[in-house]
Design a protein around this motif. Structure first.
Motif, short mmCIF file in Angstrom:
data_model
loop_
_atom_site.label_atom_id
_atom_site.label_comp_id
_atom_site.label_asym_id
_atom_site.label_seq_id
_atom_site.Cartn_x
_atom_site.Cartn_y
_atom_site.Cartn_z
N SER A 124 -4.78 13.17 8.36
CA SER A 124 -4.15 13.25 7.04
C SER A 124 -4.23 14.71 6.67
CB SER A 124 -5.30 12.71 5.82
OG SER A 124 -4.61 12.76 4.67
N ASP A 125 -3.13 15.25 5.95
CA ASP A 125 -3.22 16.49 5.40
C ASP A 125 -3.62 16.66 3.81
OD1 ASP A 125 -1.04 15.04 4.15
OD2 ASP A 125 0.57 16.56 4.83
N LYS A 126 -4.10 15.47 3.40
CA LYS A 126 -4.78 15.63 2.03
C LYS A 126 -6.04 16.20 2.00
CE LYS A 126 -2.43 11.24 0.69
NZ LYS A 126 -2.69 9.88 0.32
N PRO A 127 -6.39 16.86 0.70
CA PRO A 127 -7.71 17.49 0.39
C PRO A 127 -8.64 16.35 0.69
CG PRO A 127 -6.15 18.08 -1.23
CD PRO A 127 -5.51 17.06 -0.42
N TYR A 128 -9.89 16.90 1.46
CA TYR A 128 -10.92 15.95 1.63
C TYR A 128 -12.21 16.69 1.15
CZ TYR A 128 -13.11 11.80 3.90
OH TYR A 128 -13.60 10.74 4.18
N GLU A 129 -12.72 16.39 0.28
CA GLU A 129 -14.09 17.00 -0.33
C GLU A 129 -15.30 16.29 -0.06
OE1 GLU A 129 -15.79 19.82 -4.12
OE2 GLU A 129 -13.77 18.70 -4.38
N VAL A 130 -16.25 16.90 0.32
CA VAL A 130 -17.58 15.83 0.33
C VAL A 130 -18.76 16.78 -0.64
CG1 VAL A 130 -16.81 15.30 2.45
CG2 VAL A 130 -18.48 17.26 2.44
N PHE A 241 -16.12 17.47 10.38
CA PHE A 241 -15.18 16.50 10.56
C PHE A 241 -15.89 15.08 10.87
CE2 PHE A 241 -14.82 18.37 15.04
CZ PHE A 241 -15.07 17.27 15.57
N ILE A 242 -15.31 14.13 10.47
CA ILE A 242 -16.23 12.80 10.06
C ILE A 242 -15.40 11.56 11.42
CG2 ILE A 242 -16.56 10.81 8.85
CD1 ILE A 242 -16.65 12.76 6.41
N THR A 243 -16.11 11.03 12.08
CA THR A 243 -15.58 10.01 12.87
C THR A 243 -15.95 8.73 12.61
OG1 THR A 243 -17.28 10.27 14.51
CG2 THR A 243 -15.67 11.80 14.77
N PRO A 251 -10.93 15.22 9.23
CA PRO A 251 -11.46 16.83 8.76
C PRO A 251 -11.79 16.93 7.54
CG PRO A 251 -9.08 16.69 9.66
CD PRO A 251 -9.46 15.28 9.22
N VAL A 252 -12.85 17.44 7.08
CA VAL A 252 -13.42 17.80 5.84
C VAL A 252 -12.86 19.31 5.38
CG1 VAL A 252 -15.59 18.51 4.44
CG2 VAL A 252 -15.65 16.56 6.08
N THR A 253 -12.15 19.13 4.44
CA THR A 253 -11.45 20.44 4.10
C THR A 253 -12.26 21.53 2.86
OG1 THR A 253 -10.36 19.39 1.98
CG2 THR A 253 -9.20 19.24 4.13
N LYS A 254 -13.20 20.52 2.29
CA LYS A 254 -14.08 21.51 1.20
C LYS A 254 -15.41 20.95 1.31
CE LYS A 254 -13.96 23.31 -3.40
NZ LYS A 254 -13.31 23.35 -4.78
N ARG A 256 -18.50 22.26 -1.61
CA ARG A 256 -18.95 23.01 -2.81
C ARG A 256 -17.66 24.15 -2.54
NH1 ARG A 256 -25.45 22.61 -2.32
NH2 ARG A 256 -25.50 20.20 -2.72
N LYS A 257 -18.24 25.43 -2.19
CA LYS A 257 -17.37 26.56 -2.30
C LYS A 257 -16.76 26.89 -1.00
CE LYS A 257 -19.23 28.79 -6.60
NZ LYS A 257 -19.97 29.97 -7.25
N LYS A 258 -17.13 26.00 -0.03
CA LYS A 258 -16.66 26.45 1.26
C LYS A 258 -15.49 25.58 1.55
CE LYS A 258 -16.70 27.60 5.67
NZ LYS A 258 -16.81 29.01 6.34
N THR A 259 -14.45 26.24 2.14
CA THR A 259 -13.14 25.49 2.67
C THR A 259 -13.12 25.63 4.20
OG1 THR A 259 -11.66 27.47 2.51
CG2 THR A 259 -12.02 25.84 0.63
N TYR A 260 -12.64 24.50 5.10
CA TYR A 260 -12.52 24.46 6.37
C TYR A 260 -11.45 24.55 6.94
CZ TYR A 260 -17.47 23.10 5.07
OH TYR A 260 -18.80 23.12 4.72
N ASP A 261 -11.29 25.04 8.37
CA ASP A 261 -10.36 24.96 9.03
C ASP A 261 -10.24 23.41 9.75
OD1 ASP A 261 -7.96 25.40 10.79
OD2 ASP A 261 -8.71 27.34 11.32
N THR A 262 -9.10 23.18 10.34
CA THR A 262 -8.86 21.74 11.09
C THR A 262 -8.53 21.79 12.49
OG1 THR A 262 -6.64 21.50 10.23
CG2 THR A 262 -8.60 20.78 8.79
N LYS A 263 -8.63 23.26 12.92
CA LYS A 263 -8.01 23.37 14.20
C LYS A 263 -8.57 22.69 15.51
CE LYS A 263 -8.27 27.72 14.28
NZ LYS A 263 -8.18 29.31 14.75
N VAL A 264 -10.04 22.52 15.33
CA VAL A 264 -10.54 21.70 16.53
C VAL A 264 -10.29 20.21 16.44
CG1 VAL A 264 -12.88 21.28 17.54
CG2 VAL A 264 -12.26 23.66 16.80
#
Length: 280
Positions: A124-130, A241-243, A251-254, A256-264
């Motif tokens: 998914s390309d949607k934001p995914y915050e945990v 990321f979660i499986t 993939p988790v995108t955020k 708290r204040k940290k944002t993440y890549d999704t390449k791997v």
């Protein structure tokens, strides 16, 4: 339509003394059906049998891989889902009788199925915050690795996530290590190293977790570590990321204040889909 212990019915009859409802005395598998097959069926079957043995349930002689596969495919056909992507839940419950101490260790099962949107795993390309869920903690023991019907931490954590606008939460164990997400296993990427919590931390013995560990074991580009993850590592990671068996890799995108890549995650998803196509 439900497959109720081998009978296809729209009106399954559950006893009010059902031990699954009384005590959560049940185990279950959530399976993906795609391409006219149950994805990673053997792994699901052997995990189910292992869970039943750990809970000291008596496994009927007819509970062979072939028997369950045939019964689940009969359910798929009865639901009009043949050839369509679908989600199946198979639940095995100890027979009624007794209080905490059962008087009958025999079992019965029922299975449900519903259609999915995609025949293969997609990102998914949607934001995914945990966020961390700290109201309750997982026990770092063998029972926590099983898919039992006692999932109150996951239920209350899901409510917390919805109330606070998060897409998921990460669960801590009693050692205050990050064990898993509400609905799947957790992987953390830092450089070329990928970490996932060990089963001794109480995380689910996940089917897709197992597949990714096998995939990563054959790659020279990444180093896999099964090691405890502290909450402090989350904000230093390049990716999270979660499986799980239904979504594959999320993939988790955020956090708290940290944002993440999704390449791997994207790289591994392609390899996971390739393995699904080749699996029996």
């Amino acid at each position: 339509m439900v497959n109720f212990d081998g009978t296809l019915t729209d009106n399954p009859q559950f006893s009010p003394n059902n031990r699954g409802m009384f005590y959560g005395d049940a185990v279950f598998e959530t399976l993906r059906y795609s391409g006219d097959k149950i994805v990673f069926w053997e792994d699901h079957y052997f995990r189910l049998m292992a869970s039943m043995r750990i809970l000291r349930m008596q496994i009927p002689m007819q509970y062979t891989p072939e028997y369950f596969q045939e019964e689940l495919l009969r359910l798929i056909e009865a639901c009009g889902l043949t050839g369509k992507p679908a989600r199946i839940r198979l639940t095995v419950i100890r027979n009624e009788g007794g209080t905490y101490l059962p008087t009958d260790n025999g079992v019965f099962y029922y299975a449900l199925a519903g259609e999915l949107d995609q025949p293969f795993y997609v990102l998914s390309d949607k934001p995914y915050e945990v966020e961390l869920y700290k109201d309750h903690y997982l026990n770092a023991d063998l029972l926590s690795t099983l898919k039992t019907a006692n999932k109150l931490i996951n239920v209350t954590g899901s409510i917390f996530a919805e109330e606070n606008g998060f897409q998921n939460c990460l669960l801590l164990n009693t050692n205050k290590s990050v064990a898993e997400a509400l609905n799947g296993n957790l992987f953390l990427v830092k450089g070329t190293t990928i970490k996932t919590p060990p089963l001794t931390d109480g995380c689910l013995r996940g089917i897709i977790r197992k597949q990714l560990i096998e995939i990563l074991g054959k790659l020279d580009t990444y180093t896999l570590e099964e090691a405890s993850i502290s909450p402090f590592e989350l904000q230093k990671a390049d990716e999270l990321f979660i499986t799980n068996s239904i979504q594959g890799i999320v993939p988790v995108t955020k956090y708290r204040k940290k944002t993440y890549d999704t390449k791997v995650a994207k790289d591994l998803l392609g390899k996971l889909n390739a393995k699904v196509r080749l699996a029996n």
